[in-house]
Design a protein around this motif. Structure first.
Motif, PDB file in Angstrom:
ATOM      1  N   LEU A  75       0.809  -1.225   0.000  1.00 18.02           N
ATOM      2  CA  LEU A  75       0.000   0.000   0.000  1.00 18.02           C
ATOM      3  C   LEU A  75       0.836   1.266   0.000  1.00 18.02           C
ATOM      4  O   LEU A  75       0.400   2.305  -0.487  1.00 18.02           O
ATOM      5  N   ASP A  76       2.012   1.192   0.600  1.00 15.40           N
ATOM      6  CA  ASP A  76       2.896   2.364   0.691  1.00 15.40           C
ATOM      7  C   ASP A  76       2.154   3.555   1.297  1.00 15.40           C
ATOM      8  O   ASP A  76       2.219   4.678   0.797  1.00 15.40           O
ATOM      9  N   GLU A  77       1.437   3.286   2.372  1.00 12.80           N
ATOM     10  CA  GLU A  77       0.681   4.307   3.092  1.00 12.80           C
ATOM     11  C   GLU A  77       1.064   4.276   4.574  1.00 12.80           C
ATOM     12  O   GLU A  77       1.589   3.266   5.062  1.00 12.80           O
ATOM     13  N   PRO A  78       0.813   5.343   5.324  1.00 13.34           N
ATOM     14  CA  PRO A  78       1.074   5.306   6.768  1.00 13.34           C
ATOM     15  C   PRO A  78       0.251   4.214   7.449  1.00 13.34           C
ATOM     16  O   PRO A  78      -0.868   3.897   7.018  1.00 13.34           O
ATOM     17  N   CYS A  79       0.794   3.662   8.518  1.00 12.59           N
ATOM     18  CA  CYS A  79       0.092   2.660   9.309  1.00 12.59           C
ATOM     19  C   CYS A  79      -0.076   3.181  10.730  1.00 12.59           C
ATOM     20  O   CYS A  79       0.908   3.535  11.391  1.00 12.59           O
ATOM     21  N   TYR A  80      -1.327   3.233  11.177  1.00 11.40           N
ATOM     22  CA  TYR A  80      -1.625   3.669  12.536  1.00 11.40           C
ATOM     23  C   TYR A  80      -1.778   2.459  13.444  1.00 11.40           C
ATOM     24  O   TYR A  80      -2.742   1.698  13.290  1.00 11.40           O
ATOM     25  N   PRO A  81      -0.869   2.243  14.400  1.00 14.20           N
ATOM     26  CA  PRO A  81      -1.107   1.190  15.398  1.00 14.20           C
ATOM     27  C   PRO A  81      -2.242   1.621  16.335  1.00 14.20           C
ATOM     28  O   PRO A  81      -2.445   2.808  16.576  1.00 14.20           O
ATOM     29  N   ALA A  82      -2.974   0.635  16.847  1.00 13.91           N
ATOM     30  CA  ALA A  82      -4.038   0.928  17.803  1.00 13.91           C
ATOM     31  C   ALA A  82      -3.969  -0.064  18.954  1.00 13.91           C
ATOM     32  O   ALA A  82      -3.965  -1.282  18.730  1.00 13.91           O
ATOM     33  N   ALA A  83      -3.907   0.450  20.171  1.00 14.66           N
ATOM     34  CA  ALA A  83      -3.840  -0.372  21.374  1.00 14.66           C
ATOM     35  C   ALA A  83      -5.201  -0.391  22.056  1.00 14.66           C
ATOM     36  O   ALA A  83      -6.048   0.476  21.805  1.00 14.66           O
ATOM     37  N   THR A  84      -5.404  -1.359  22.948  1.00 19.05           N
ATOM     38  CA  THR A  84      -6.694  -1.427  23.632  1.00 19.05           C
ATOM     39  C   THR A  84      -6.597  -2.206  24.939  1.00 19.05           C
ATOM     40  O   THR A  84      -5.643  -2.968  25.155  1.00 19.05           O
ATOM     41  N   ASN A  85      -7.621  -2.031  25.773  1.00 21.24           N
ATOM     42  CA  ASN A  85      -7.781  -2.832  26.986  1.00 21.24           C
ATOM     43  C   ASN A  85      -9.194  -3.399  27.104  1.00 21.24           C
ATOM     44  O   ASN A  85      -9.600  -3.866  28.175  1.00 21.24           O
ATOM     45  N   VAL A  86      -9.977  -3.370  26.024  1.00 24.98           N
ATOM     46  CA  VAL A  86     -11.410  -3.664  26.109  1.00 24.98           C
ATOM     47  C   VAL A  86     -11.714  -5.074  26.595  1.00 24.98           C
ATOM     48  O   VAL A  86     -12.779  -5.330  27.162  1.00 24.98           O
ATOM     49  N   GLY A  87     -10.779  -6.007  26.383  1.00 21.97           N
ATOM     50  CA  GLY A  87     -11.023  -7.382  26.798  1.00 21.97           C
ATOM     51  C   GLY A  87     -11.142  -7.567  28.291  1.00 21.97           C
ATOM     52  O   GLY A  87     -11.634  -8.606  28.758  1.00 21.97           O
ATOM     53  N   LEU A  88     -10.704  -6.574  29.062  1.00 22.44           N
ATOM     54  CA  LEU A  88     -10.870  -6.639  30.521  1.00 22.44           C
ATOM     55  C   LEU A  88     -12.328  -6.514  30.932  1.00 22.44           C
ATOM     56  O   LEU A  88     -12.728  -6.985  32.003  1.00 22.44           O
ATOM     57  N   PHE A  89     -13.133  -5.891  30.077  1.00 24.92           N
ATOM     58  CA  PHE A  89     -14.514  -5.577  30.431  1.00 24.92           C
ATOM     59  C   PHE A  89     -15.527  -6.346  29.575  1.00 24.92           C
ATOM     60  O   PHE A  89     -16.578  -6.739  30.061  1.00 24.92           O
ATOM     61  N   TRP A  90     -15.209  -6.503  28.302  1.00 25.48           N
ATOM     62  CA  TRP A  90     -16.045  -7.273  27.373  1.00 25.48           C
ATOM     63  C   TRP A  90     -15.133  -8.375  26.828  1.00 25.48           C
ATOM     64  O   TRP A  90     -14.388  -8.174  25.886  1.00 25.48           O
ATOM     65  N   PRO A  91     -15.147  -9.558  27.431  1.00 27.16           N
ATOM     66  CA  PRO A  91     -14.182 -10.602  27.070  1.00 27.16           C
ATOM     67  C   PRO A  91     -14.495 -11.250  25.732  1.00 27.16           C
ATOM     68  O   PRO A  91     -15.608 -11.134  25.205  1.00 27.16           O
ATOM     69  N   ARG A  92     -13.489 -11.922  25.180  1.00 27.27           N
ATOM     70  CA  ARG A  92     -13.663 -12.609  23.898  1.00 27.27           C
ATOM     71  C   ARG A  92     -14.626 -13.793  24.020  1.00 27.27           C
ATOM     72  O   ARG A  92     -15.252 -14.195  23.039  1.00 27.27           O
ATOM     73  N   LYS A  93     -14.734 -14.364  25.209  1.00 24.60           N
ATOM     74  CA  LYS A  93     -15.650 -15.473  25.456  1.00 24.60           C
ATOM     75  C   LYS A  93     -16.360 -15.237  26.782  1.00 24.60           C
ATOM     76  O   LYS A  93     -15.871 -14.523  27.639  1.00 24.60           O
ATOM     77  N   GLY A  94     -17.502 -15.890  26.928  1.00 19.54           N
ATOM     78  CA  GLY A  94     -18.214 -15.798  28.195  1.00 19.54           C
ATOM     79  C   GLY A  94     -19.290 -14.737  28.201  1.00 19.54           C
ATOM     80  O   GLY A  94     -19.427 -13.942  27.271  1.00 19.54           O
ATOM     81  N   ILE A  95     -20.050 -14.712  29.283  1.00 17.75           N
ATOM     82  CA  ILE A  95     -21.227 -13.854  29.410  1.00 17.75           C
ATOM     83  C   ILE A  95     -20.937 -12.579  30.181  1.00 17.75           C
ATOM     84  O   ILE A  95     -21.403 -11.496  29.815  1.00 17.75           O
ATOM     85  N   LEU A  96     -20.182 -12.683  31.250  1.00 21.02           N
ATOM     86  CA  LEU A  96     -20.032 -11.570  32.185  1.00 21.02           C
ATOM     87  C   LEU A  96     -19.359 -10.364  31.549  1.00 21.02           C
ATOM     88  O   LEU A  96     -18.273 -10.460  30.977  1.00 21.02           O
ATOM     89  N   ARG A  97     -20.007  -9.211  31.655  1.00 23.94           N
ATOM     90  CA  ARG A  97     -19.436  -7.930  31.265  1.00 23.94           C
ATOM     91  C   ARG A  97     -19.136  -7.153  32.548  1.00 23.94           C
ATOM     92  O   ARG A  97     -19.981  -7.071  33.433  1.00 23.94           O
ATOM     93  N   LYS A  98     -17.926  -6.583  32.643  1.00 24.10           N
ATOM     94  CA  LYS A  98     -17.489  -5.938  33.874  1.00 24.10           C
ATOM     95  C   LYS A  98     -17.431  -4.419  33.703  1.00 24.10           C
ATOM     96  O   LYS A  98     -17.013  -3.936  32.652  1.00 24.10           O
ATOM     97  N   PRO A  99     -17.824  -3.679  34.718  1.00 25.65           N
ATOM     98  CA  PRO A  99     -17.780  -2.210  34.615  1.00 25.65           C
ATOM     99  C   PRO A  99     -16.353  -1.689  34.620  1.00 25.65           C
ATOM    100  O   PRO A  99     -15.442  -2.303  35.176  1.00 25.65           O
ATOM    101  N   GLY A 100     -16.155  -0.537  33.966  1.00 22.79           N
ATOM    102  CA  GLY A 100     -14.841   0.092  33.906  1.00 22.79           C
ATOM    103  C   GLY A 100     -14.709   0.926  32.659  1.00 22.79           C
ATOM    104  O   GLY A 100     -15.659   1.074  31.881  1.00 22.79           O
ATOM    105  N   LEU A 101     -13.510   1.475  32.461  1.00 21.59           N
ATOM    106  CA  LEU A 101     -13.240   2.339  31.307  1.00 21.59           C
ATOM    107  C   LEU A 101     -12.516   1.544  30.228  1.00 21.59           C
ATOM    108  O   LEU A 101     -11.333   1.220  30.363  1.00 21.59           O
ATOM    109  N   ALA A 102     -13.213   1.247  29.145  1.00 21.06           N
ATOM    110  CA  ALA A 102     -12.654   0.516  28.008  1.00 21.06           C
ATOM    111  C   ALA A 102     -12.112   1.525  26.994  1.00 21.06           C
ATOM    112  O   ALA A 102     -12.834   2.431  26.570  1.00 21.06           O
ATOM    113  N   VAL A 103     -10.861   1.327  26.586  1.00 18.49           N
ATOM    114  CA  VAL A 103     -10.175   2.321  25.755  1.00 18.49           C
ATOM    115  C   VAL A 103      -9.615   1.674  24.493  1.00 18.49           C
ATOM    116  O   VAL A 103      -9.052   0.581  24.530  1.00 18.49           O
ATOM    117  N   VAL A 104      -9.783   2.358  23.373  1.00 21.04           N
ATOM    118  CA  VAL A 104      -8.979   2.125  22.179  1.00 21.04           C
ATOM    119  C   VAL A 104      -8.160   3.386  21.959  1.00 21.04           C
ATOM    120  O   VAL A 104      -8.708   4.488  21.992  1.00 21.04           O
TER     121      VAL A 104
END
Length: 246
Positions: free
Chosen positions: A175-204
């Motif tokens: 592509l020869d274009e800029p690449c923006y990395p993106a970090a996150t912590n969202v899996g602490l609150f909305w996990p990849r598996k399972g039902i429980l969602r936990k309160p907190g600040l989810a950031v990208v």
């Protein structure tokens, strides 16, 4: 709030999120059929619904940090759950994702993903899949938008590690274009598996772009270090034990 109540709220949240997806998918179907802009509007409306519902029902506040990528760029993002997709899509002007081909057959999601210009990849075909991905991206890049790829190729739970795949480096070269990395912590609150969602600040968080022209190996090393280091910092900020990640 007791754990039992949070589980009940989480179940209701999951039901309402996907109910909203179905209702909005049907309501916006004529607009999505007529134009890509209609499909994008439908998906962004769903993101508004999901973010509001997450805060109101299960206590997940959401935040996007950093300069929002604009124009023809690539975004290489940490992937922990459906929530980081929602935050990126809601924030970036015209995102289109590299996605696994199986999602094309998912009700609502598959139809809209194809309509907004997402690029499916058959992960079981190795080098042939990479070659086709590059070809499809070249075609799709004629339309305005930001290409989003998950370098690890799948959702990775906080504290786990998956190697970064070379496909991101190949696209960076092509592509020869800029690449923006993106970090996150969202899996602490909305996990990849399972039902429980936990309160907190989810950031990208969008990080400083990596300019085009780096050697592929150098680019991959830089990309992984930036994403992993900042994702760990965001998880520590949210109270995730540092020793669980080192």
């Amino acid at each position: 709030m007791t754990l039992a109540v949070q589980y009940i709220r989480s179940l209701l949240f999951i039901f309402l999120v996907y109910l909203g997806m179905g209702v909005l998918g049907l309501v916006f179907a004529p607009a999505a059929y007529l134009s890509r802009n209609g499909a994008i509007l439908a998906c962004k409306t769903f993101c508004v619904w999901a973010r509001w519902l997450a805060r109101w029902l299960v206590g997940i506040r959401t935040e996007v940090r950093g300069a929002i990528p604009q124009g023809e760029v690539m975004i290489a993002a940490k992937h922990q759950s459906f929530l980081d997709i929602i935050l990126i899509f809601h924030t970036v002007p015209r995102p289109k994702f590299i996605m696994k081909r199986e999602l094309l057959w998912t009700p609502i999601i598959g139809i809209y993903a194809k309509r907004i210009g997402c690029i499916p990849v058959d992960r079981g075909k190795g080098g042939r899949a990479l070659a086709k991905m590059v070809k499809d991206v070249a075609v799709e890049f004629t339309e305005p938008g930001q290409l989003v790829i998950y370098p690890q190729g799948t959702r990775v739970a906080p504290g786990d590690y998956r190697p970064y795949k070379i496909g991101t480096g190949i696209l960076y070269d092509e592509l020869d274009e800029p690449c923006y990395p993106a970090a996150t912590n969202v899996g602490l609150f909305w996990p990849r598996k399972g039902i429980l969602r936990k309160p907190g600040l989810a950031v990208v968080e969008f990080l400083e772009p990596i300019p085009p022209g780096m050697a592929r190996d150098e680019f991959m090393t830089e990309l992984e270090q930036r994403i992993e280091d900042r994702s760990k910092a965001l998880m520590r900020e949210a109270g995730f034990a540092a020793d669980a990640m080192d």
